[in-house]
Scaffold this motif. Structure first.
Motif, PDB file in Angstrom:
ATOM      1  N   THR A  70     -72.085  -5.091 -26.321  1.00  0.00           N
ATOM      2  CA  THR A  70     -72.056  -5.868 -27.573  1.00  0.00           C
ATOM      3  C   THR A  70     -72.994  -5.233 -28.609  1.00  0.00           C
ATOM      4  O   THR A  70     -72.626  -5.084 -29.773  1.00  0.00           O
ATOM      5  CB  THR A  70     -72.483  -7.330 -27.307  1.00  0.00           C
ATOM      6  OG1 THR A  70     -71.705  -7.828 -26.227  1.00  0.00           O
ATOM      7  CG2 THR A  70     -72.273  -8.203 -28.528  1.00  0.00           C
ATOM      8  N   GLU A 106     -65.786  -8.222 -25.113  1.00  0.00           N
ATOM      9  CA  GLU A 106     -65.200  -9.187 -24.180  1.00  0.00           C
ATOM     10  C   GLU A 106     -63.697  -8.934 -24.052  1.00  0.00           C
ATOM     11  O   GLU A 106     -63.131  -9.013 -22.965  1.00  0.00           O
ATOM     12  CB  GLU A 106     -65.375 -10.611 -24.683  1.00  0.00           C
ATOM     13  CG  GLU A 106     -66.668 -11.350 -24.570  1.00  0.00           C
ATOM     14  CD  GLU A 106     -67.961 -10.699 -24.914  1.00  0.00           C
ATOM     15  OE1 GLU A 106     -67.980  -9.817 -25.793  1.00  0.00           O
ATOM     16  OE2 GLU A 106     -68.974 -11.076 -24.320  1.00  0.00           O
ATOM     17  N   PHE A 116     -66.773 -15.549 -25.838  1.00  0.00           N
ATOM     18  CA  PHE A 116     -67.529 -15.191 -27.040  1.00  0.00           C
ATOM     19  C   PHE A 116     -66.795 -15.300 -28.377  1.00  0.00           C
ATOM     20  O   PHE A 116     -67.409 -15.447 -29.399  1.00  0.00           O
ATOM     21  CB  PHE A 116     -68.063 -13.761 -26.865  1.00  0.00           C
ATOM     22  CG  PHE A 116     -69.079 -13.286 -27.866  1.00  0.00           C
ATOM     23  CD1 PHE A 116     -70.055 -14.146 -28.383  1.00  0.00           C
ATOM     24  CD2 PHE A 116     -69.090 -11.967 -28.306  1.00  0.00           C
ATOM     25  CE1 PHE A 116     -71.010 -13.681 -29.293  1.00  0.00           C
ATOM     26  CE2 PHE A 116     -70.035 -11.491 -29.211  1.00  0.00           C
ATOM     27  CZ  PHE A 116     -70.996 -12.349 -29.697  1.00  0.00           C
ATOM     28  N   ARG A 137     -74.890 -15.337 -30.201  1.00  0.00           N
ATOM     29  CA  ARG A 137     -75.094 -14.468 -29.039  1.00  0.00           C
ATOM     30  C   ARG A 137     -75.169 -15.276 -27.733  1.00  0.00           C
ATOM     31  O   ARG A 137     -75.712 -16.377 -27.711  1.00  0.00           O
ATOM     32  CB  ARG A 137     -76.386 -13.637 -29.203  1.00  0.00           C
ATOM     33  CG  ARG A 137     -76.364 -12.628 -30.325  1.00  0.00           C
ATOM     34  CD  ARG A 137     -75.277 -11.583 -30.208  1.00  0.00           C
ATOM     35  NE  ARG A 137     -75.246 -10.799 -28.988  1.00  0.00           N
ATOM     36  CZ  ARG A 137     -75.845  -9.625 -28.829  1.00  0.00           C
ATOM     37  NH1 ARG A 137     -76.548  -9.101 -29.808  1.00  0.00           N
ATOM     38  NH2 ARG A 137     -75.720  -8.962 -27.689  1.00  0.00           N
ATOM     39  N   GLY A 138     -74.607 -14.712 -26.697  1.00  0.00           N
ATOM     40  CA  GLY A 138     -74.574 -15.422 -25.413  1.00  0.00           C
ATOM     41  C   GLY A 138     -73.443 -16.439 -25.349  1.00  0.00           C
ATOM     42  O   GLY A 138     -73.357 -17.247 -24.433  1.00  0.00           O
ATOM     43  N   GLY A 139     -72.541 -16.379 -26.334  1.00  0.00           N
ATOM     44  CA  GLY A 139     -71.528 -17.420 -26.504  1.00  0.00           C
ATOM     45  C   GLY A 139     -70.406 -17.460 -25.477  1.00  0.00           C
ATOM     46  O   GLY A 139     -69.604 -18.399 -25.486  1.00  0.00           O
ATOM     47  N   ASP A 141     -70.770 -18.245 -22.550  1.00  0.00           N
ATOM     48  CA  ASP A 141     -71.054 -19.496 -21.824  1.00  0.00           C
ATOM     49  C   ASP A 141     -70.299 -20.665 -22.453  1.00  0.00           C
ATOM     50  O   ASP A 141     -69.852 -21.574 -21.747  1.00  0.00           O
ATOM     51  CB  ASP A 141     -72.550 -19.836 -21.909  1.00  0.00           C
ATOM     52  CG  ASP A 141     -73.417 -18.947 -21.039  1.00  0.00           C
ATOM     53  OD1 ASP A 141     -72.893 -18.360 -20.095  1.00  0.00           O
ATOM     54  OD2 ASP A 141     -74.621 -18.862 -21.330  1.00  0.00           O
TER      55      ASP A 141
HETATM   56  N1  ASP Z   1     -71.513 -10.352 -25.193  1.00  0.00           N
HETATM   57  C1  ASP Z   1     -72.081 -11.375 -26.019  1.00  0.00           C
HETATM   58  C2  ASP Z   1     -73.576 -11.166 -26.167  1.00  0.00           C
HETATM   59  O1  ASP Z   1     -74.110 -10.182 -25.691  1.00  0.00           O
HETATM   60  C3  ASP Z   1     -71.733 -12.737 -25.564  1.00  0.00           C
HETATM   61  C4  ASP Z   1     -72.113 -13.071 -24.149  1.00  0.00           C
HETATM   62  O2  ASP Z   1     -72.432 -12.176 -23.366  1.00  0.00           O
HETATM   63  O3  ASP Z   1     -72.103 -14.237 -23.794  1.00  0.00           O
HETATM   64  O4  ASP Z   1     -74.220 -11.953 -26.783  1.00  0.00           O
END
Ligand code: ASP
Length: 442
Positions: free
Chosen positions: A50, A118, A172, A186-188, A190
């Motif tokens: 990412t 993704e 994501f 970020r981290g979406g 989830d």
């Molecule tokens: N790849 C994205 C990120 O690094 C989303 C995720 O990993 O959940 O934020």
């Protein structure tokens, strides 16, 4: 049974990791819907795909130019090729990369760029598992103003999922009404996993990562802390200083409204039970407390005014001063003639004098005193409600550890006690509380 499984970036960083994931999925036939992240770091100095995509796309809009973009795109392609070859798949992503390049040149947007991590991983995963691939752009919907459209998504996605037995839906991202790609924060991924679990009425949402669940305390402070077996959504919110990096905060809401539990699991240690996040449970936590979490770097603004308790609207005026400067507050304990507002020091510092003069102007207090370098510690546990003496034990442990308590705040839910201490006492305070409840098991 129907399980939705989401795998984080570190679980999918290489072909080796993909193989572990493949085994986890084939070991349980109930794991019908898979939500992958983009490949993460293979070793600590490695780059997440990412981040590589954001950087690659920045060449189109910024200084680097097309040549640099092409070089970086080649590095990204190499990450996927390594996975495809390591899995001995007959898949080629040449056409996909051609399209991505064309869209980058056409300035398709930074969300589009990031989402390809993704998207491509989803294509590989579907091919590897023999599952159907569903492009998230078709089923995860945002409104024109960029807000996630939960109801439309739920309708479109649940209809789509009814038509397939096993599928991969990349995490994501989704799309705006005009088809433009839009990502969550970020981290979406989830969040996507949680949305999918809601849409297919899953029995459980398994979130596979690289730790065996939430820990009772931060491992940087406590050596080898125990894993929390079961935690309620509310306890988790109260411990929100802790979850950072394990689960995106917004991932709770879609499943919570359907009463679907989340199970945090470890791809590298699949036999560990992990942590269950549930709405409510009659299971007692092993200890009186479920977890301890905290953070340094707070400031307290102590406002005094005689007869404050009798002045209608005083609190509102004080908070107005913070709101006008765009500062959110963390806690607000109060006395008869005093009110203290805790804020993040880094947010507050630049605006401090602006806020102080606004409080004077709006609320006309007698004095305002600011204290910096404070830490807040939340001691959380559903077990506290039915156990007498919890607060007493916490404070005698802190006194023995020579920690001076500067603030105490217990909500009437009896779910948490928040303690303010000096930054320098932060670690000693957490150790003292962990020792008394977990090590000594009092
Ligand atoms: N790849 C994205 C990120 O690094 C989303 C995720 O990993 O959940 O934020």
């Amino acid at each position: 049974m129907n399980k939705v499984v989401k795998f984080g970036g570190s679980s999918l960083a290489s072909a080796e990791q993909f193989k572990k994931v493949g085994k986890i999925i084939s070991d349980d036939k109930d794991r019908h819907f898979v939500v992958p992240s983009a490949p993460g770091k293979r070793f600590s100095k490695d780059k997440k795909v990412t981040d590589m995509l954001y950087s690659c796309y920045a060449n189109v809009t910024g200084k680097g130019g097309l040549e640099k973009m092409d070089a970086e795109l080649a590095d990204i392609k190499a990450r996927y090729t390594e996975i495809i070859e390591g899995l001995s798949l007959k898949l080629s992503l040449d056409d996909e990369f051609k399209t991505i390049r064309e869209n980058f040149v056409k300035k398709a947007g930074k969300d589009y760029a990031a989402s390809r991590g993704e998207y491509l991983n989803g294509i590989i995963m579907a091919d590897y598992l023999g599952y159907e691939f569903i492009d998230a752009a078709e089923v995860i919907k945002f409104k024109a103003d960029g807000e996630f459209d939960s109801e439309l998504t739920n309708k479109v996605l649940s209809e789509k999922l009814k038509t397939c037995v096993n599928a991969v839906i990349p995490g994501f991202y989704g799309s705006l009404p005009d088809g433009t790609i839009k990502t969550f924060s970020r981290g979406g991924s989830d969040i996507t996993g949680s949305i999918v679990a809601r849409a297919c009425h899953a029995d459980v949402y398994e979130n596979w990562t690289d730790v065996s669940g939430f820990l009772i305390a931060d491992p940087r402070v406590i050596e080898n802390p125990e894993v929390i077996e079961t935690i309620t959504y509310r306890e988790l919110r109260e411990l929100s200083y802790m979850g950072a990096g394990v689960l995106h905060e917004d991932a709770i809401f879609p499943v919570r409204r359907e009463g679907i539990p989340i199970n945090i699991r470890n791809t590298n240690s699949p036999s560990d039970g992990g942590t269950w996040i549930v709405e409510s449970t009659c299971q007692k936590s092993k200890y009186t407390i479920t977890g301890i979490a905290g953070r340094k770097g707070f400031c307290s603004i102590n406002i005094e005014k005689d007869m404050m308790n009798a002045e209608v609207g005083f609190g509102r005026k004080v908070l107005q001063a913070f709101e006008d400067s765009g500062i959110s507050f963390e806690h607000m304990p109060s006395g008869i003639d005093t009110m203290t507002v805790f804020v993040h020091q880094d947010e507050f510092m630049d605006k401090e004098q602006q806020v102080v003069s606004a409080i004077h102007r709006l609320a006309d207090p007698d004095t305002i005193e600011i204290e910096a370098d404070l830490a807040l510690i939340a001691v959380v546990g559903r077990g506290m409600k039915s156990t007498r003496g919890t607060a007493g034990r916490i404070f005698s442990a802190l006194a023995h550890a020579d920690v001076n308590v500067k603030m105490i705040d217990q909500g009437s839910s009896e779910l948490n006690i928040i303690i303010g201490v000096d930054n320098k006492d932060f670690e000693a305070a957490i150790k003292a509380i962990y020792d008394i409840f977990v090590v000594a098991r009092l």
